[in-house]
Enzyme design. Structure first.
Site, PDB file in Angstrom:
ATOM      1  N   CYS A   2       0.841  -1.189   0.000  1.00  0.00           N
ATOM      2  CA  CYS A   2       0.000   0.000   0.000  1.00  0.00           C
ATOM      3  C   CYS A   2       0.878   1.242   0.000  1.00  0.00           C
ATOM      4  CB  CYS A   2      -0.878   0.026   1.248  1.00  0.00           C
ATOM      5  SG  CYS A   2      -1.867  -1.454   1.450  1.00  0.00           S
ATOM      6  N   ARG A  27       2.119   0.929  -5.996  1.00  0.00           N
ATOM      7  CA  ARG A  27       2.213   0.054  -4.826  1.00  0.00           C
ATOM      8  C   ARG A  27       0.921  -0.724  -4.573  1.00  0.00           C
ATOM      9  NH1 ARG A  27       6.599   1.840  -1.325  1.00  0.00           N
ATOM     10  NH2 ARG A  27       5.597   0.735   0.369  1.00  0.00           N
ATOM     11  N   TRP A  78      -3.359  -2.163  -1.507  1.00  0.00           N
ATOM     12  CA  TRP A  78      -3.192  -3.501  -2.099  1.00  0.00           C
ATOM     13  C   TRP A  78      -3.746  -4.454  -1.053  1.00  0.00           C
ATOM     14  CZ3 TRP A  78      -0.393  -8.094  -1.123  1.00  0.00           C
ATOM     15  CH2 TRP A  78      -0.303  -8.971  -2.220  1.00  0.00           C
ATOM     16  N   ASN A 104       0.095   0.364   6.099  1.00  0.00           N
ATOM     17  CA  ASN A 104       0.682  -0.553   5.127  1.00  0.00           C
ATOM     18  C   ASN A 104       1.341  -1.680   5.916  1.00  0.00           C
ATOM     19  OD1 ASN A 104       2.098  -1.834   3.061  1.00  0.00           O
ATOM     20  ND2 ASN A 104       3.797  -0.379   3.175  1.00  0.00           N
ATOM     21  N   GLY A 105       1.001  -2.929   5.602  1.00  0.00           N
ATOM     22  CA  GLY A 105       1.596  -4.050   6.337  1.00  0.00           C
ATOM     23  C   GLY A 105       0.516  -5.005   6.792  1.00  0.00           C
ATOM     24  N   GLU A 496      12.294 -15.345 -16.980  1.00  0.00           N
ATOM     25  CA  GLU A 496      11.900 -13.943 -16.930  1.00  0.00           C
ATOM     26  C   GLU A 496      10.955 -13.610 -18.085  1.00  0.00           C
ATOM     27  OE1 GLU A 496      11.884 -11.654 -14.904  1.00  0.00           O
ATOM     28  OE2 GLU A 496      11.732  -9.791 -16.030  1.00  0.00           O
ATOM     29  N   LYS A 500       7.262 -12.152 -17.502  1.00  0.00           N
ATOM     30  CA  LYS A 500       6.809 -10.878 -18.088  1.00  0.00           C
ATOM     31  C   LYS A 500       5.498 -11.081 -18.825  1.00  0.00           C
ATOM     32  CE  LYS A 500       8.528  -8.174 -16.541  1.00  0.00           C
ATOM     33  NZ  LYS A 500       9.522  -8.421 -15.587  1.00  0.00           N
ATOM     34  N   GLU A 503       2.506 -11.951 -16.345  1.00  0.00           N
ATOM     35  CA  GLU A 503       2.060 -10.880 -15.438  1.00  0.00           C
ATOM     36  C   GLU A 503       1.430  -9.725 -16.200  1.00  0.00           C
ATOM     37  OE1 GLU A 503       5.223  -9.365 -12.935  1.00  0.00           O
ATOM     38  OE2 GLU A 503       6.576  -9.081 -14.608  1.00  0.00           O
ATOM     39  N   HIS A 519      11.541 -33.822 -20.958  1.00  0.00           N
ATOM     40  CA  HIS A 519      11.060 -34.547 -19.776  1.00  0.00           C
ATOM     41  C   HIS A 519       9.656 -34.099 -19.349  1.00  0.00           C
ATOM     42  CE1 HIS A 519      14.890 -36.480 -19.334  1.00  0.00           C
ATOM     43  NE2 HIS A 519      15.504 -35.310 -19.364  1.00  0.00           N
ATOM     44  N   LYS A 618       4.175  -3.124  -7.036  1.00  0.00           N
ATOM     45  CA  LYS A 618       5.578  -2.940  -7.383  1.00  0.00           C
ATOM     46  C   LYS A 618       6.506  -3.417  -6.273  1.00  0.00           C
ATOM     47  CE  LYS A 618       8.825  -1.105  -9.957  1.00  0.00           C
ATOM     48  NZ  LYS A 618       9.081  -2.034 -11.050  1.00  0.00           N
TER      49      LYS A 618
END
Ligand code: G6P
Length: 623
Positions: A2, A27, A78, A104-105, A496, A500, A503, A519, A618
């Site tokens: 947040c 955030r 968030w 926030n937390g 990566e 990308k 997301e 495999h 983020k």
């Protein structure tokens, strides 16, 4: 996670708070809210579900009749506890409307605290499902029933809560103050000072939120409380004693955080990479002596000589950078390297000794899982280096040494320029360790450093033509799955690339070591599964080409990333993107660029919000 912003001064607080929230929205964007204390000392709050734009639109409809006042705060959420609804949006009020709070937390013991309040006779209903609301009840009880000041109430509250918290509170009982607190490593709290004599002070979750207004800032440590008013800022430690805290001058330029004509922050940040890489490498490579100079690593030659193992911890994209660094450090410094997720590391009682070097990679410097790993390493006596983008962030402050990324502010939630800048930093670290250990021949060091210096130009060349990404996006944006393959140092780039894409575009994508395809993932291959293969010229080239053949034999569609001059792949793959030739250890920096552009173009074609993908944030300051 947040985002929090607060302002006290002489200007209208609302536009300043909204401006701060705009810079903090990366955030979290599940809901947004503000609280302003007006001239009659009443707290006016407004909250809206979803992005900040919904709140600003609602405020615009009030035609200036909304909240007015010169002290206020805001929050962008968030969600952790409770769905993204208006009742769960911050700020949260105390039951008697005397206090509002943003947070926030995570308050781990919020249910227990609620129970204890009831036992003490403070028995009021709760409006939300959040853990935060109990903070408003606690603060209000301490102020109204126990007669404590807002600062004392905050200190007492901090002493009771378990978990992670950045908290900012206002109270009608003391309407000229904002009180902020930080508990644990999560959720940074930065205090900003307006111009001398202005009576203006700011509080925020991070630097960019207040950078347009001030560069003079102080960071709260865990357990600190700050009281902001028009006459100044007073700091308290956990014992309630007044303490002095350092005022730092931050050099980051706010202008670099603007979109500069690009459609999205992410797009701008992709195109920022030649500059970010130049800034990251500049001044650290001495071609005269052939050595790497890392200004913020203060190890003695003896300390460096004693290092016998490297452990890298990181999350998300930074973890992928860590996997690349394993190849770099093992090859150049001949040290064993272990790479772990921040979230896994501390829960397995990791083996660490004072001879171990722990490298934390975190662009924000605030990811709570990575910080927790860092703390674990400190407790066990390991030496700590963090690779960080945000100056003054928690990771940079609690490490023995720092290597900054110099990427400038990264606003797009999906990391791009911070990733490639961290790879450049890690290449420098690998050479530095190799030179300190005497395992790196001067000729190899010289050719690698020369190649590193040429990387920004190569990235520039790669960015010059993006036509192919439009074509592929047009052809493949309806695919349901993608497979990304790479081998050796390029295997992490396959991970990566897949991250990308998923997301940003919400297409399911998997990254795999090319040699492992047979495999399992080979079972997925048919004409509907696009496969992206990094097939650059290195010692595993021919093995990767075999993987391409295996995909083609099963009617798969292949996009290959090949080294310039390699004409043989054009006949094998359906599309080829050519990367300039470089040292194999540096290929990941170049290979990352097509991965970013591919994901960006596919996602924008699908109409996705590339700067703020759903459910993400983020910097993740909760466990
Ligand atoms: C979040 C972001 C990712 C980032 C990760 C680690 O998940 O969305 O882009 O890679 O956190 O962040 P850090 O700041 O520690 O590098």
């Amino acid at each position: 996670m947040c985002g929090i912003i607060g302002y006290v001064g002489s200007q209208e607080a609302l536009p300043l708070v909204i401006g701060g929230l705009q810079r903090l929205e990366y955030r979290g964007y599940d809901s947004a809210g503000v609280a302003i204390i007006n001239k009659s000392n009443q707290i006016q709050t407004r909250r809206s579900v979803g992005k900040l734009a919904n709140l600003t639109e609602a405020l615009a409809h009030e035609n200036g009749t909304g909240p007015h006042g010169t002290l206020g705060m805001g929050h962008t959420r968030w969600a952790t506890h409770g769905k993204p609804t208006e009742v769960n949006a911050h700020p949260h009020r105390g039951p008697q409307d005397k206090v509002v709070v943003v947070h926030n937390g995570i308050i781990e013991n919020y249910l227990q605290l609620k129970k204890e309040l009831v036992q003490q006779g403070y028995d009021y209903p709760y409006n939300s499902e959040t853990d935060t609301e109990v903070l408003a009840h606690l603060l209000e009880k301490f102020i109204v029933l126990d007669g404590l000041s807002l600062e004392q109430a905050m200190l007492k509250t901090l002493g009771l809560i378990k978990g992670t918290a950045a908290i900012v509170a206002l109270s009608v009982v003391e309407p000229d103050k904002i009180v902020a607190a930080r508990l644990s490593n999560a959720g940074g709290v930065v205090i900003g000072y307006g111009p001398e004599g202005s009576g203006e002070n700011y509080v925020a979750s991070d630097i960019p939120a207040i950078l347009p207004h001030t560069r003079r800032m102080t960071f709260l440590d865990s357990g600190d409380v700050a009281s902001l008013s028009r006459t100044g800022v007073t700091f308290y430690n956990q014992q309630g004693e007044i303490i002095n805290k350092e005022v730092l001058t931050i050099n980051t330029d706010a202008i670099t955080a603007a979109k500069s004509g690009y459609k999205h922050f992410m797009q701008k940040e992709i195109y920022d990479q030649p500059q970010a890489l130049t800034d990251t490498i500049r001044g650290r490579v001495n071609l005269g002596t052939g050595r790497v100079e890392l200004e913020d690593l203060h190890f003695t030659p003896q300390e460096l000589a004693a290092i016998d193992k490297v452990t890298i911890v990181a999350c998300g994209t930074s973890w992928h950078a860590g996997l690349v660094a394993k190849f770099m450090i093992e090859e150049l410094a001949r040290l064993p390297v272990e790479v772990d997720y921040g979230s896994e590391f501390r829960y397995r009682d990791p083996i660490l000794t004072p001879q171990h070097l722990l490298v934390a990679i975190t662009q924000s410097g605030e990811t709570v899982d990575t910080l927790a790993a860092l703390e674990e390493a400190r407790n066990k006596g390991a030496r700590i280096v963090s690779v960080v983008n945000v100056v003054g962030s928690q990771a940079s402050r609690i490490s023995d040494g720092v290597i900054y990324m110099q990427a400038g502010p990264e606003i797009g939630v999906a990391s791009t320029k911070a990733f490639t800048s961290s790879l450049a930093d890690l290449a420098l670290l690998a050479v530095y360790l190799g030179q300190a250990k005497g395992t790196l021949q001067p000729e190899r060091a010289a050719s690698l450093l020369q190649a590193l210096i040429e990387i920004p130009k190569h990235v520039d060349d790669l960015l010059a033509d993006d036509k192919i990404y439009y074509q592929i996006a047009r052809a493949k944006s309806h695919a349901q799955d993608f497979l990304y393959l790479g081998r050796g140092v390029n295997y992490p780039v396959a991970l990566e690339g897949a991250l990308k894409l998923k997301e940003l575009s919400y297409i399911h994508a998997e990254g795999y070591p090319a040699g492992e395809m047979k495999h399992g993932p080979i079972a997925l291959i048919d004409e509907g599964l696009p496969v992206v293969v990094i097939a650059t010229q290195d010692k595993v080239y021919s093995k990767v080409v075999s993987a391409i053949e295996q995909v083609k034999a099963r009617d798969g569609w292949v996009l290959a990333l090949a080294t310039e001059g390699d004409d043989s792949l054009a006949g094998k793959a359906d599309e080829v993107i050519y990367l300039p030739a470089t040292d194999p250890l540096l290929t990941p920096i170049l290979a990352a660029i097509p991965m970013q552009l591919l994901a960006y173009h596919i996602a924008t074609r699908r109409g996705c919000d590339v700067d703020q993908p759903r459910n993400l944030a983020k910097s993740v300051t909760v466990e």
